[in-house]
Design a protein around this motif. Structure first.
Motif, PDB file in Angstrom:
ATOM      1  N   SER A 699      17.035  42.654  10.175  1.00 51.40           N
ATOM      2  CA  SER A 699      15.837  42.854  10.997  1.00 51.40           C
ATOM      3  C   SER A 699      14.577  42.353  10.302  1.00 51.40           C
ATOM      4  CB  SER A 699      15.682  44.340  11.345  1.00 51.40           C
ATOM      5  OG  SER A 699      15.643  45.125  10.154  1.00 51.40           O
ATOM      6  N   ARG A 702      14.606  38.533  10.414  1.00 50.98           N
ATOM      7  CA  ARG A 702      14.320  38.047  11.770  1.00 50.98           C
ATOM      8  C   ARG A 702      12.826  38.139  12.071  1.00 50.98           C
ATOM      9  NH1 ARG A 702      19.171  40.700  13.122  1.00 50.98           N
ATOM     10  NH2 ARG A 702      18.039  42.494  13.946  1.00 50.98           N
ATOM     11  N   LEU A 703      12.187  39.210  11.569  1.00 50.36           N
ATOM     12  CA  LEU A 703      10.747  39.366  11.769  1.00 50.36           C
ATOM     13  C   LEU A 703       9.985  38.251  11.051  1.00 50.36           C
ATOM     14  CD1 LEU A 703       8.368  41.042  12.838  1.00 50.36           C
ATOM     15  CD2 LEU A 703       8.447  42.365  10.734  1.00 50.36           C
ATOM     16  N   THR A 706      10.300  35.152  13.083  1.00 53.62           N
ATOM     17  CA  THR A 706       9.428  35.216  14.265  1.00 53.62           C
ATOM     18  C   THR A 706       7.991  34.862  13.895  1.00 53.62           C
ATOM     19  OG1 THR A 706      10.817  36.918  15.280  1.00 53.62           O
ATOM     20  CG2 THR A 706       8.562  36.714  16.104  1.00 53.62           C
ATOM     21  N   ARG A 707       7.544  35.381  12.739  1.00 52.06           N
ATOM     22  CA  ARG A 707       6.170  35.098  12.307  1.00 52.06           C
ATOM     23  C   ARG A 707       5.993  33.624  11.949  1.00 52.06           C
ATOM     24  NH1 ARG A 707       4.474  40.274   8.537  1.00 52.06           N
ATOM     25  NH2 ARG A 707       4.385  41.795  10.217  1.00 52.06           N
ATOM     26  N   ARG A 709       7.612  31.212  13.315  1.00 48.36           N
ATOM     27  CA  ARG A 709       7.596  30.510  14.605  1.00 48.36           C
ATOM     28  C   ARG A 709       6.218  30.643  15.259  1.00 48.36           C
ATOM     29  NH1 ARG A 709      11.872  32.613  16.594  1.00 48.36           N
ATOM     30  NH2 ARG A 709      13.340  30.889  16.260  1.00 48.36           N
ATOM     31  N   GLU A 710       5.611  31.852  15.161  1.00 50.99           N
ATOM     32  CA  GLU A 710       4.312  32.099  15.792  1.00 50.99           C
ATOM     33  C   GLU A 710       3.174  31.356  15.074  1.00 50.99           C
ATOM     34  OE1 GLU A 710       5.249  36.656  17.390  1.00 50.99           O
ATOM     35  OE2 GLU A 710       4.078  36.311  15.576  1.00 50.99           O
TER      36      GLU A 710
END
Length: 757
Positions: A699, A702-703, A706-707, A709-710
């Motif tokens: 987890s 994955r976070l 995500t960051r 990607r953002e």
């Protein structure tokens, strides 16, 4: 109620000692070999003492038949005091608590007595400054003085204190690793002629006196050899003790392990208390791998894990537990606590290194219980800036392992000699001490000519008139004379800047580093620290007085050991201590981890990086409730990079917390350790990568993805910051300064190489 239960109930009533389930297992499992893995703050000393008491009071073992070995006098004394407190009815010294060195000395002494071998110790205060027989060609019989003299004979110049430290560490490492002479050249040492000096040192110890000369490391080597060669002696020691316990065994060297193995060979009743996650003395030849291979040496051993932390808040325990799991070469264990959550770990990034000590001083100035505050650092050099600020604003401090040698370091003496020349340029012997580090390129022959004059005139005038200077020298010598004249009226801070710049001292240091292998960052760091000390002072006299005051303050700080004072300590020396508030400083790349750690890691050798991780972990787990990690973005005019360990803690703290691993300690035994990597170097890193490629992201990872990607940008430990140009399930393409790199997403995130910007 059984006998065992009655023992625990009685000690709870008498001494207030309550043990958890695993601690009780460790007390009760008395026969055979036991490896007790004790996480930070898990009550290991209490458990050891209760185990000894159980052997005596329940199993009926005579106290004299129990041997408890630790690796420092302080630890041995602490165990003695704790035993006296828990079991007050027994005479002093009824249990044999000792250090491994004192035991090795006893074995060596008995061995030499049987063989009628005369010997003499040459370490510690023994024989310091003495000269055997008063003969002029005899070396003084003290280890450091012998090595100083041998170095001078071979190198033609005096050895520095730093070089002497490195040389003695090199010798100690070889002895403790039991490395044979034909392999000494394979051990890295930056001191010139180190291997040759060691050969000469060993020869001198056998031939330089009418007695065999022995240092502390020799005691271990000779003690081990004595038990190998003399079966009768070995048997006598094996019969002396029925139960042996060793504490802090992650710090044990190969030769020390060998002695203990021989001691317990007859009965096998050995309890080894250690934490592989706190092994931080690899440079001193500690062998954490021995613990990971424990079952190879003791096939029927039990392994217990004491992982409940009674010291720190849940916030600190959770982050520290997840942080240490970045290491692969370790036992798989999960530290936990029943303590309540407290404040999150504070991550503070300052704009410049210069503000670090002042920031800490401001934070702790109003705290009443200063004895519950510690500032921890990797290198002793960090302590001087802290001490300077604390002393100026009146914060009492205790420097646990203060090193007064800073004030006598040749760089400090050089700067003071430059300043002395500002008051009189007629002292040729003063200029002689710095002439190779000053503009002018004056030769030894030119200095010799000026020394012959003895006319009490300016050194520079004499050089210009009588030393036959080259044309280029004439201008430089004239400039130097003027520069020294102007120094006298300058504030010390400006004077130091002129010394390192206008007078050419910094360039001279750089050339010395290139020629002799000194660490440039270390020497320049000393000059930078002198600038910090000079800040706010008006005259050169005040600066010289300030250095003397600080040196006195460092010495006097030892008196504050048990007082209400802030503790300043290296991370290494802080192991075993605990404080309510802990500040870890200088957390930048190049210090923790060091440049050497990073280079080895990039080349495929992960051992030193894993030790740096453990050192950081030791620092974190000293804190009970408040932990602050300090980094900065600038130092000495150059940009710095936040330690990758701080970056990792930030990602752990900002990500989702994992589900609790359980508040109950199971104490799993026998073969539940993660198998350590059996390869080394690049093969080991390859294995880690292969494992990462097969695993799915958790987890937290994955976070992070995500960051990335953002934000559209990421930071890679090797390639730096870059722009994401493509991202799919398996790969990420990032444009760095060196070009676009195609990387494996899972591997990079699993290994902590990639973080969002």
């Amino acid at each position: 109620m059984g006998v065992e239960d009655a023992f625990f109930v009685r000690k709870q009533e008498e001494a207030g000692v309550t043990l958890n389930a695993v601690q009780k297992q460790a007390v009760l499992r008395t026969n055979g070999a036991l490896l007790l893995l004790a996480s930070p703050g898990s009550g290991k000393t209490t458990t050891i003492i209760m185990r000894i008491g159980y052997l005596i009071e329940v199993k009926g073992v005579s106290p004299a038949r129990v041997k408890a070995i630790t690796f420092s006098r302080a630890s041995a004394n602490d165990m003695k005091e704790r035993f006296k407190r828990f079991f007050p009815g027994y005479p002093d010294d009824c249990v044999a608590f000792s250090t491994i060195h004192s035991m090795a000395y006893e074995i060596m002494r008995d061995y030499f007595r049987k063989r009628r071998t005369a010997y003499r110790l040459i370490e510690g205060d023994i024989a310091l400054g003495e000269v055997e027989g008063g003969e002029p060609n005899k070396l003084p019989l003290h280890k450091k003085l012998i090595l100083r003299e041998l170095y001078y004979r071979m190198a033609g110049s005096p050895i520095t204190d730093d070089q002497l430290d490195e040389l003695t560490t090199y010798i100690s490492y070889i002895k403790n690793k039991l490395i044979p002479p034909q392999q000494w050249s394979q051990v890295k040492c930056d001191v010139p002629e180190a291997e040759r000096i060691l050969h000469e040192y060993e020869t001198f110890k056998r031939t330089g006196s009418d007695k065999l000369l022995v240092d502390y490391d020799d005691m271990l080597v000779i003690g081990n050899e004595a038990m190998e060669r003399d079966r009768e002696l070995l048997t006598s020691y094996q019969r002396r003790y029925d139960y042996v316990l060793t504490d802090e065994s992650q710090d044990t060297s190969l030769v020390q392990h060998a002695i203990i193995e021989k001691l317990v060979r007859a009965h096998g009743n050995l309890c080894v208390v250690a934490d592989d996650d706190q092994s931080i003395y690899g440079w001193r030849a500690a062998e954490p791998q021995y613990l990971l291979d424990f079952k190879r040496y003791y096939p029927f051993a039990a392994i217990l894990k004491m992982t409940q932390n009674y010291r720190s808040s849940r916030n600190i325990v959770d982050i520290a537990n997840r942080f240490i799991k970045r290491n692969e070469n370790r036992y798989d264990k999960t530290m936990f606590t029943a303590n309540r959550p407290d404040k999150p770990i504070v991550l503070k990034s300052l704009s410049d290194y210069r503000f670090q000590a002042k920031y800490i001083a401001e934070k702790i100035a109003g705290i009443e219980q200063l004895r519950e505050v510690a500032v921890l650092y990797r290198n002793n050099a960090s302590s001087i800036s802290l001490m300077n600020v604390f002393d100026r604003i009146g914060i009492p401090f205790y420097m646990k392992d203060g090193d007064n040698r800073f004030f006598s370091h040749w760089v400090v003496e050089d700067v003071l000699n430059f300043m002395r020349m500002a008051y009189t340029d007629k002292r040729v012997e003063l200029f002689e001490s710095i002439h190779t580090k000053c503009i002018g390129y004056v030769t030894k022959q030119q200095i010799a000519k000026v020394k012959e004059l003895a006319n009490n005139e300016s050194v520079f005038d004499n050089l210009l008139r009588y030393a036959e200077p080259q044309e280029y020298q004439k201008k430089l010598l004239t400039e130097a004379k003027e520069a020294f004249r102007r120094l006298k009226g300058m504030p010390p801070l400006q004077a130091i800047r002129d010394i390192r710049g206008r007078l050419g001292y910094e360039k001279a240091l750089e050339k010395l580093c290139e020629r002799l292998g000194f660490r440039k960052e270390y020497l320049i760091g000393i000059v930078n620290t002198l600038e910090e000390i000079a800040e706010g002072l008006d005259t050169l006299e005040q600066f010289a007085a300030r250095l003397k005051d600080l040196e006195a303050s460092m010495r006097e700080s030892k008196r504050n050991r048990n007082g209400n004072a802030v503790t300043l300590s290296t991370l290494h020396s802080a192991k075993g201590l605990e404080f309510e508030r802990v500040y870890m400083v200088d957390l930048i790349e190049g210090i923790l981890p060091s440049n050497d750690d990073a280079k080895k890691f990039e080349s495929g050798d992960i051992a030193s990086m894993e030790e740096a991780v453990r050192l950081f972990y030791v620092g974190m787990t000293r804190a009970k409730s408040h932990l602050e990690l300090l980094t900065y973005r600038m130092r000495d005019g150059g940009q710095t990079k936040e330690s990758r360990f701080v970056t990792h803690v930030r990602s752990l703290q900002s990500g989702p917390r994992p589900a609790p691993s359980g508040s109950k300690e199971t104490g799993a035994t026998d073969g539940d350790a993660r198998k350590p990597p059996d390869a080394s170097g690049a093969k080991r890193v390859k294995k880690v990568k292969a494992k990462a490629d097969k695993e799915e992201l958790n987890s937290e990872e994955r976070l992070l993805l995500t960051r990335i990607r953002e934000t559209g940008s990421a930071h890679h430990l090797k390639f730096g910051q870059g722009e994401v140009v493509h991202l799919d399930e398996k790969t990420i393409h990032i444009r760095f300064e060196a070009g676009v790199k195609k990387l494996l997403v899972t591997t990079c995130l699993k290994m902590g190489l990639l973080t969002p910007v």
